[in-house]
Write a protein that holds these residues in place. Structure first.
Motif, PDB file in Angstrom:
ATOM      1  N   SER A   1       0.845  -1.194   0.000  1.00 17.47           N
ATOM      2  CA  SER A   1       0.000   0.000   0.000  1.00 17.47           C
ATOM      3  C   SER A   1       0.876   1.238   0.000  1.00 17.47           C
ATOM      4  CB  SER A   1      -0.905   0.025   1.233  1.00 17.47           C
ATOM      5  OG  SER A   1      -1.842  -1.009   1.170  1.00 17.47           O
ATOM      6  N   CYS A   2       0.433   2.272  -0.704  1.00 19.79           N
ATOM      7  CA  CYS A   2       1.155   3.539  -0.755  1.00 19.79           C
ATOM      8  C   CYS A   2       1.118   4.189   0.623  1.00 19.79           C
ATOM      9  CB  CYS A   2       0.517   4.459  -1.794  1.00 19.79           C
ATOM     10  SG  CYS A   2       1.294   6.094  -1.874  1.00 19.79           S
TER      11      CYS A   2
ATOM     12  N   ASP B   1      -2.531   5.520   0.780  1.00 18.06           N
ATOM     13  CA  ASP B   1      -3.161   4.343   1.370  1.00 18.06           C
ATOM     14  C   ASP B   1      -4.030   3.580   0.363  1.00 18.06           C
ATOM     15  OD1 ASP B   1      -3.401   2.576   3.526  1.00 18.06           O
ATOM     16  OD2 ASP B   1      -5.330   3.448   4.112  1.00 18.06           O
ATOM     17  N   VAL B   2      -3.548   3.496  -0.887  1.00 18.05           N
ATOM     18  CA  VAL B   2      -4.200   2.682  -1.912  1.00 18.05           C
ATOM     19  C   VAL B   2      -3.248   1.561  -2.306  1.00 18.05           C
ATOM     20  CG1 VAL B   2      -5.599   4.580  -2.815  1.00 18.05           C
ATOM     21  CG2 VAL B   2      -3.401   4.078  -3.853  1.00 18.05           C
ATOM     22  N   LEU B   3      -3.790   0.518  -2.900  1.00 17.93           N
ATOM     23  CA  LEU B   3      -2.996  -0.628  -3.315  1.00 17.93           C
ATOM     24  C   LEU B   3      -2.050  -0.236  -4.442  1.00 17.93           C
ATOM     25  CD1 LEU B   3      -2.629  -3.666  -2.771  1.00 17.93           C
ATOM     26  CD2 LEU B   3      -4.304  -4.073  -4.572  1.00 17.93           C
ATOM     27  N   MET B   4      -0.779  -0.535  -4.277  1.00 16.01           N
ATOM     28  CA  MET B   4       0.217  -0.241  -5.298  1.00 16.01           C
ATOM     29  C   MET B   4       0.244  -1.379  -6.312  1.00 16.01           C
ATOM     30  SD  MET B   4       3.234   1.332  -2.907  1.00 16.01           S
ATOM     31  CE  MET B   4       4.208   2.055  -4.225  1.00 16.01           C
ATOM     32  N   GLU B   5       0.639  -1.062  -7.546  1.00 15.55           N
ATOM     33  CA  GLU B   5       0.701  -2.031  -8.621  1.00 15.55           C
ATOM     34  C   GLU B   5       2.141  -2.431  -8.867  1.00 15.55           C
ATOM     35  OE1 GLU B   5      -1.069   0.014 -11.916  1.00 15.55           O
ATOM     36  OE2 GLU B   5      -3.023   0.122 -10.949  1.00 15.55           O
ATOM     37  N   GLN B   6       2.389  -3.744  -9.031  1.00 18.59           N
ATOM     38  CA  GLN B   6       3.738  -4.183  -9.343  1.00 18.59           C
ATOM     39  C   GLN B   6       4.052  -3.760 -10.769  1.00 18.59           C
ATOM     40  OE1 GLN B   6       4.653  -8.288  -8.535  1.00 18.59           O
ATOM     41  NE2 GLN B   6       6.830  -7.918  -8.735  1.00 18.59           N
ATOM     42  N   THR B   7       5.260  -3.259 -10.988  1.00 19.37           N
ATOM     43  CA  THR B   7       5.673  -2.751 -12.293  1.00 19.37           C
ATOM     44  C   THR B   7       7.131  -3.112 -12.528  1.00 19.37           C
ATOM     45  OG1 THR B   7       5.683  -0.794 -13.710  1.00 19.37           O
ATOM     46  CG2 THR B   7       6.343  -0.476 -11.413  1.00 19.37           C
ATOM     47  N   ASN B   8       7.656  -2.731 -13.670  1.00 16.67           N
ATOM     48  CA  ASN B   8       9.055  -2.973 -14.003  1.00 16.67           C
ATOM     49  C   ASN B   8       9.790  -1.651 -14.077  1.00 16.67           C
ATOM     50  OD1 ASN B   8       8.880  -5.827 -14.367  1.00 16.67           O
ATOM     51  ND2 ASN B   8       7.886  -5.463 -16.315  1.00 16.67           N
ATOM     52  N   VAL B   9      11.019  -1.642 -13.589  1.00 20.52           N
ATOM     53  CA  VAL B   9      11.898  -0.490 -13.715  1.00 20.52           C
ATOM     54  C   VAL B   9      13.049  -0.935 -14.603  1.00 20.52           C
ATOM     55  CG1 VAL B   9      13.428   1.107 -12.505  1.00 20.52           C
ATOM     56  CG2 VAL B   9      11.292   0.368 -11.435  1.00 20.52           C
ATOM     57  N   THR B  10      13.273  -0.209 -15.691  1.00 18.05           N
ATOM     58  CA  THR B  10      14.353  -0.578 -16.606  1.00 18.05           C
ATOM     59  C   THR B  10      15.185   0.653 -16.938  1.00 18.05           C
ATOM     60  OG1 THR B  10      12.948  -0.211 -18.533  1.00 18.05           O
ATOM     61  CG2 THR B  10      13.025  -2.444 -17.668  1.00 18.05           C
ATOM     62  N   ALA B  11      16.368   0.402 -17.447  1.00 17.10           N
ATOM     63  CA  ALA B  11      17.248   1.452 -17.936  1.00 17.10           C
ATOM     64  C   ALA B  11      17.721   1.026 -19.323  1.00 17.10           C
ATOM     65  CB  ALA B  11      18.433   1.633 -16.989  1.00 17.10           C
ATOM     66  N   GLU B  12      18.013   1.986 -20.183  1.00 20.93           N
ATOM     67  CA  GLU B  12      18.452   1.671 -21.536  1.00 20.93           C
ATOM     68  C   GLU B  12      19.605   0.672 -21.526  1.00 20.93           C
ATOM     69  OE1 GLU B  12      17.493   2.752 -24.682  1.00 20.93           O
ATOM     70  OE2 GLU B  12      15.732   3.595 -23.711  1.00 20.93           O
ATOM     71  N   GLY B  13      19.433  -0.436 -22.230  1.00 23.46           N
ATOM     72  CA  GLY B  13      20.504  -1.422 -22.368  1.00 23.46           C
ATOM     73  C   GLY B  13      20.758  -2.265 -21.136  1.00 23.46           C
ATOM     74  N   VAL B  14      19.917  -2.139 -20.123  1.00 18.62           N
ATOM     75  CA  VAL B  14      20.115  -2.883 -18.875  1.00 18.62           C
ATOM     76  C   VAL B  14      18.955  -3.854 -18.705  1.00 18.62           C
ATOM     77  CG1 VAL B  14      20.322  -2.686 -16.369  1.00 18.62           C
ATOM     78  CG2 VAL B  14      21.301  -0.924 -17.838  1.00 18.62           C
ATOM     79  N   GLY B  15      19.254  -5.062 -18.273  1.00 20.32           N
ATOM     80  CA  GLY B  15      18.213  -6.048 -18.010  1.00 20.32           C
ATOM     81  C   GLY B  15      17.592  -5.828 -16.653  1.00 20.32           C
ATOM     82  N   ASP B  16      17.445  -6.885 -15.901  1.00 21.22           N
ATOM     83  CA  ASP B  16      16.867  -6.796 -14.562  1.00 21.22           C
ATOM     84  C   ASP B  16      17.743  -5.966 -13.645  1.00 21.22           C
ATOM     85  OD1 ASP B  16      14.771  -8.454 -15.320  1.00 21.22           O
ATOM     86  OD2 ASP B  16      15.851 -10.265 -14.736  1.00 21.22           O
ATOM     87  N   LEU B  17      17.092  -5.329 -12.676  1.00 22.92           N
ATOM     88  CA  LEU B  17      17.822  -4.557 -11.676  1.00 22.92           C
ATOM     89  C   LEU B  17      18.109  -5.435 -10.464  1.00 22.92           C
ATOM     90  CD1 LEU B  17      15.820  -1.212 -11.735  1.00 22.92           C
ATOM     91  CD2 LEU B  17      17.995  -1.713 -12.851  1.00 22.92           C
TER      92      LEU B  17
ATOM     93  N   ALA C   1       9.552  -3.711  -8.201  1.00 19.87           N
ATOM     94  CA  ALA C   1       9.094  -2.331  -8.113  1.00 19.87           C
ATOM     95  C   ALA C   1       7.582  -2.285  -7.961  1.00 19.87           C
ATOM     96  CB  ALA C   1       9.509  -1.564  -9.363  1.00 19.87           C
ATOM     97  N   TYR C   2       7.113  -1.340  -7.147  1.00 19.65           N
ATOM     98  CA  TYR C   2       5.681  -1.115  -6.945  1.00 19.65           C
ATOM     99  C   TYR C   2       5.398   0.367  -7.156  1.00 19.65           C
ATOM    100  CZ  TYR C   2       5.184  -5.820  -5.227  1.00 19.65           C
ATOM    101  OH  TYR C   2       5.159  -7.191  -5.144  1.00 19.65           O
ATOM    102  N   LEU C   3       4.295   0.663  -7.875  1.00 22.00           N
ATOM    103  CA  LEU C   3       3.930   2.022  -8.255  1.00 22.00           C
ATOM    104  C   LEU C   3       2.538   2.359  -7.746  1.00 22.00           C
ATOM    105  CD1 LEU C   3       4.364   4.579 -10.107  1.00 22.00           C
ATOM    106  CD2 LEU C   3       3.275   3.240 -11.914  1.00 22.00           C
TER     107      LEU C   3
END
Length: 67
Positions: free
Chosen positions: A5-6, A10-26, A50-52
């Motif tokens: 939760s944020c 106080d709302v449910l956060m959504e799982q997301t992906n964080v990426t960078a140019e030319g980079v795979g998983d963090l 990551a959660y947004l």
């Protein structure tokens, strides 16, 4: 990974992906000289999830300590 939760909205956060140019998983790099992550049993690298917040855009990263 469990639901998150944020802390601001106080709302449910959504799982997301964080990426960078030319980079795979963090990953988080860990020290192996008796630091906190070593005591928790985390290896040299731990993947991150990551959660947004859909309301305010707040983003949190969590290390996957189960590996």
């Amino acid at each position: 990974m469990s639901e998150r939760s944020c802390p601001d909205c106080d709302v449910l956060m959504e799982q997301t992906n964080v990426t960078a140019e030319g980079v795979g998983d963090l990953y988080i790099e860990t020290e192996r000289d008796g630091g906190i992550l070593d005591r928790l049993g985390v290896g040299y690298q731990a993947p991150l999830s990551a959660y947004l917040c859909p309301e305010c855009g707040f983003t949190q990263l969590y290390a996957d300590l189960s590996e």
